[in-house]
Scaffold this motif. Structure first.
Motif, PDB file in Angstrom:
ATOM      1  N   UNK A  33       0.858  -1.192   0.000  1.00 37.87           N
ATOM      2  CA  UNK A  33       0.000   0.000   0.000  1.00 37.87           C
ATOM      3  C   UNK A  33       0.890   1.236   0.000  1.00 37.87           C
ATOM      4  N   UNK A  34       0.622   2.173  -0.890  1.00 37.12           N
ATOM      5  CA  UNK A  34       1.438   3.385  -0.973  1.00 37.12           C
ATOM      6  C   UNK A  34       0.547   4.593  -1.220  1.00 37.12           C
ATOM      7  N   UNK A  43     -10.388   7.423   2.949  1.00 35.10           N
ATOM      8  CA  UNK A  43      -8.977   7.215   2.673  1.00 35.10           C
ATOM      9  C   UNK A  43      -8.827   6.826   1.213  1.00 35.10           C
ATOM     10  N   UNK A  44      -7.710   7.172   0.618  1.00 33.07           N
ATOM     11  CA  UNK A  44      -7.390   6.684  -0.721  1.00 33.07           C
ATOM     12  C   UNK A  44      -5.908   6.345  -0.770  1.00 33.07           C
ATOM     13  N   UNK A  45      -5.590   5.380  -1.629  1.00 35.69           N
ATOM     14  CA  UNK A  45      -4.209   4.910  -1.712  1.00 35.69           C
ATOM     15  C   UNK A  45      -4.036   4.119  -3.004  1.00 35.69           C
ATOM     16  N   UNK A  46      -2.785   3.741  -3.258  1.00 33.58           N
ATOM     17  CA  UNK A  46      -2.454   2.847  -4.355  1.00 33.58           C
ATOM     18  C   UNK A  46      -2.000   1.516  -3.775  1.00 33.58           C
ATOM     19  N   UNK A  52      -0.857  -1.734 -10.652  1.00 34.35           N
ATOM     20  CA  UNK A  52      -1.115  -0.796  -9.552  1.00 34.35           C
ATOM     21  C   UNK A  52      -2.586  -0.422  -9.583  1.00 34.35           C
ATOM     22  N   UNK A  53      -3.230  -0.569  -8.445  1.00 36.65           N
ATOM     23  CA  UNK A  53      -4.662  -0.313  -8.357  1.00 36.65           C
ATOM     24  C   UNK A  53      -4.926   0.861  -7.416  1.00 36.65           C
ATOM     25  N   UNK A  54      -5.849   1.720  -7.838  1.00 37.79           N
ATOM     26  CA  UNK A  54      -6.238   2.858  -7.002  1.00 37.79           C
ATOM     27  C   UNK A  54      -7.449   2.473  -6.171  1.00 37.79           C
ATOM     28  N   UNK A  55      -7.398   2.753  -4.883  1.00 39.47           N
ATOM     29  CA  UNK A  55      -8.450   2.346  -3.955  1.00 39.47           C
ATOM     30  C   UNK A  55      -8.952   3.555  -3.193  1.00 39.47           C
ATOM     31  N   UNK A  82      -8.815  -3.457  -1.285  1.00 42.17           N
ATOM     32  CA  UNK A  82      -9.579  -2.632  -0.345  1.00 42.17           C
ATOM     33  C   UNK A  82      -9.242  -3.023   1.092  1.00 42.17           C
ATOM     34  N   UNK A  83      -9.119  -4.347   1.333  1.00 44.46           N
ATOM     35  CA  UNK A  83      -8.758  -4.802   2.679  1.00 44.46           C
ATOM     36  C   UNK A  83      -7.399  -4.243   3.078  1.00 44.46           C
ATOM     37  N   UNK A  84      -6.425  -4.302   2.183  1.00 46.86           N
ATOM     38  CA  UNK A  84      -5.084  -3.810   2.492  1.00 46.86           C
ATOM     39  C   UNK A  84      -5.097  -2.321   2.831  1.00 46.86           C
ATOM     40  N   UNK A  85      -5.851  -1.542   2.060  1.00 43.74           N
ATOM     41  CA  UNK A  85      -5.932  -0.103   2.324  1.00 43.74           C
ATOM     42  C   UNK A  85      -6.662   0.157   3.642  1.00 43.74           C
ATOM     43  N   UNK A  86      -7.719  -0.617   3.916  1.00 47.20           N
ATOM     44  CA  UNK A  86      -8.428  -0.465   5.184  1.00 47.20           C
ATOM     45  C   UNK A  86      -7.512  -0.723   6.374  1.00 47.20           C
TER      46      UNK A  86
END
Length: 571
Positions: A33-34, A43-46, A52-55, A82-86
């Motif tokens: 996650x970056x 929240x938003x992240x890559x 590379x996915x935008x979440x 989504x789980x990783x960004x959460x």
């Protein structure tokens, strides 16, 4: 401390389900996650995966909304990205969590943006030569790109693209499988453009080539891959839609469909006679039937004394013949097909159920009795239950009861006791059969300590089921029992006999803590909390504090347990 606007860990993982949650946790742990940007309630992240996915993830009082640029999320699924960004969101809200001055991934991206195109091309080529997944994806893009720039030589490039997308040279873990699945979805998107009257024939040809190759590639995947399964399902639908679009020669189609369904390694062409019935028409279906009958004549009949035969052509042709008989609504044909293999008791049951559904109780009972006679010592209890119901219908109550009793006698268990009591109550003989069953548990185990222990636990389970708490309490004091039974009894005793419930919880702690794992420790802490609630309600606060001190002294070597124990209030 988690913000009120962020999802809880339980909410996040529960929404995903165990498999997706585990994959998301792996992504998070590996630092994929970056560019995390945390807002007041979003929240938003890559996330770095096969691409590379935008979440984006947002939380309100009523709902948890998400968006990810991966294909799995595009279908409305809560994906691993989504789980990783959460999880990264929750970590960012923890006190003391330091924020990095610069995101390493963004530094790499900025550096790449400053490089000449030729240098980037050379770098990408070197990576592709070492990375099979990237090499496959690039070859696929090249082959598919020829269609749009006018350099395609027709079907040849399609076949090459299918080969590139489905070639797997090594066993893939779930992350590598995701990359494969993305390529297959890209291929499927391109093939879908052929769904027109002008190119449907080519689509039929290509999908019949692609589907077996995708299924073969699936065998190289460690576990189920959502993207791969989606691609396979879409390819199967495309084949059927293309056939409906142009109505190909029915006899030739029947020939190909039959060969595909007879391939035991393929799952996608099950029940072709039913799925393709309209496009085959009468002539195609008749040819399909002739092919099936010719193959069926080569299958030997198996009796109860023969060894079962599994898999291979036999299972494929049996399924085909069953589908044809079902389409015809021919009960006699269905029975004849199922009677071709009588190597198991449940095969007789299947035939008996067919007759029962058709309203022919005499033949249903006849086939069930044949199954009982053929397998007197290996009888399937489902067959016994079916025959017992048939006996009840014709007034043969004693025989029905005997079929149910023998199940408890062979394998004493709570479920078999409940089954026996259910029938006994229907026959108004519950008390008599209860005493008989309990006597069976007492008398048959006198010289076998292990059997005695099993019977004692079963009697406790029966007492709990019958809500006889006095009997259950007495039984609980007679030797060891499974922790689950003691827990169920303690719960039932909390309101009327709290001191007894406390004693049971105390008794359960030792075997649970001795399992020496964090899950067991959490379970033990839950029991201690219940003890504390009950003891405070009885004004035993000081005694509960003493319990905690004693537990700490007894298990001081189990550090993880002690950490959890020290979080509990003493009074």
């Amino acid at each position: 401390m988690t913000s009120a606007t962020a999802p809880s860990l339980d909410e996040l993982l529960g929404r995903a389900g165990p498999i997706i949650a585990e994959r998301g946790l792996d992504y998070f742990k590996e630092g994929l996650v970056s560019a995390l940007e945390v807002g007041p309630s979003s929240v938003q992240a890559w996330v770095k995966g096969s691409e590379r996915y935008q979440v984006q993830l947002s939380k309100s009082a009523e709902r948890l909304d998400f968006r990810c640029t991966c294909r799995h999320a595009a279908d409305g699924n809560f994906c691993k990205h989504v789980v990783a960004v959460g999880l990264a969101w929750l970590e960012a809200l923890e006190p003391g969590q330091a924020e990095a001055d610069t995101d390493p991934d963004l530094e790499i991206r900025d550096w790449l943006n400053r490089q000449p195109q030729a240098e980037l091309a050379s770098l990408l080529f070197d990576i592709a030569m070492r990375d099979n997944a990237l090499h496959r994806s690039l070859r696929l893009k090249i082959d598919l790109g020829k269609r749009s720039n006018g350099t395609s030589d027709g079907a040849t490039d399609w076949y090459r693209a299918i080969d590139e997308a489905t070639t797997v040279e090594e066993f893939l873990d779930w992350r590598q499988a995701s990359s494969l699945g993305d390529d297959l979805l890209t291929l499927t998107d391109a093939l879908e453009e052929l769904l027109s009257p002008e190119s449907a024939a080519l689509l039929i040809e290509l999908s019949e080539y692609a589907i077996p190759r995708v299924e073969q590639a699936r065998e190289q995947v460690e576990e189920s891959c959502e993207e791969l399964e989606q691609a396979l399902q879409r390819l199967t639908h495309l084949h059927l839609h293309a056939c409906n679009l142009i109505n190909p020669d029915p006899v030739e189609l029947a020939e190909r469909l039959f060969q595909l369904e007879m391939d035991e390694n393929l799952d996608s062409f099950y029940n072709c006679a039913r799925q393709y019935r309209e496009v085959l028409g009468d002539s195609g279906l008749e040819h399909f039937r002739r092919l099936a009958q010719a193959e069926w004549r080569r299958v030997p009949t198996l009796t109860a004394t023969d060894r079962p035969q599994y898999g291979g052509n036999r299972s494929c042709i049996t399924r085909i013949m069953t589908t044809l008989a079902e389409l015809d609504g021919d009960l006699d044909a269905l029975v004849a097909i199922k009677a071709h293999d009588l190597t198991a008791a449940h095969h007789y049951l299947n035939i008996a159920q067919l007759y029962a559904e058709a309203g022919n109780s005499d033949m249903a009972r006849h086939w069930a009795e044949r199954g009982m006679a053929a397998f007197p010592h290996r009888t399937d209890n489902r067959l016994r239950d079916f025959l017992a119901q048939q006996y009840l219908l014709c007034g043969r109550d004693e025989q029905a009861l005997q079929l149910t009793w023998v199940q408890f006698d062979e394998a004493p268990s709570l479920s078999n006791y409940q089954k026996l009591q259910g029938l006994a109550q229907r026959l108004q003989r519950a008390s008599e059969q209860r005493q008989r069953a309990l006597a069976r548990l007492t008398g048959a185990t006198e010289n076998n300590p292990q059997s005695q222990a099993n019977a004692r636990s079963l009697r406790l389970a029966i007492a709990l089921w019958e809500e006889d708490l006095d009997a259950a309490w007495l039984l609980s004091q007679q030797g060891d029992h499974r922790v689950e039974l003691l827990h169920d009894l303690a719960l039932k005793l909390e309101s009327t006999r709290p001191i007894d419930a406390i004693g049971l919880y105390r008794r359960m702690l030792e075997p649970i803590i001795q399992q020496t794992n964090n899950q067991a420790y959490q379970r033990a802490i839950g029991l201690i909390r219940r003890m504390g609630t009950l003891m405070r309600a009885q004004q035993l606060d000081t005694a509960f504090t003493a319990e905690l001190i004693k537990l700490r002294q007894t298990y001081k070597a189990k550090r993880n347990f002690i950490k959890l124990l020290d979080q509990l209030p003493r009074a």
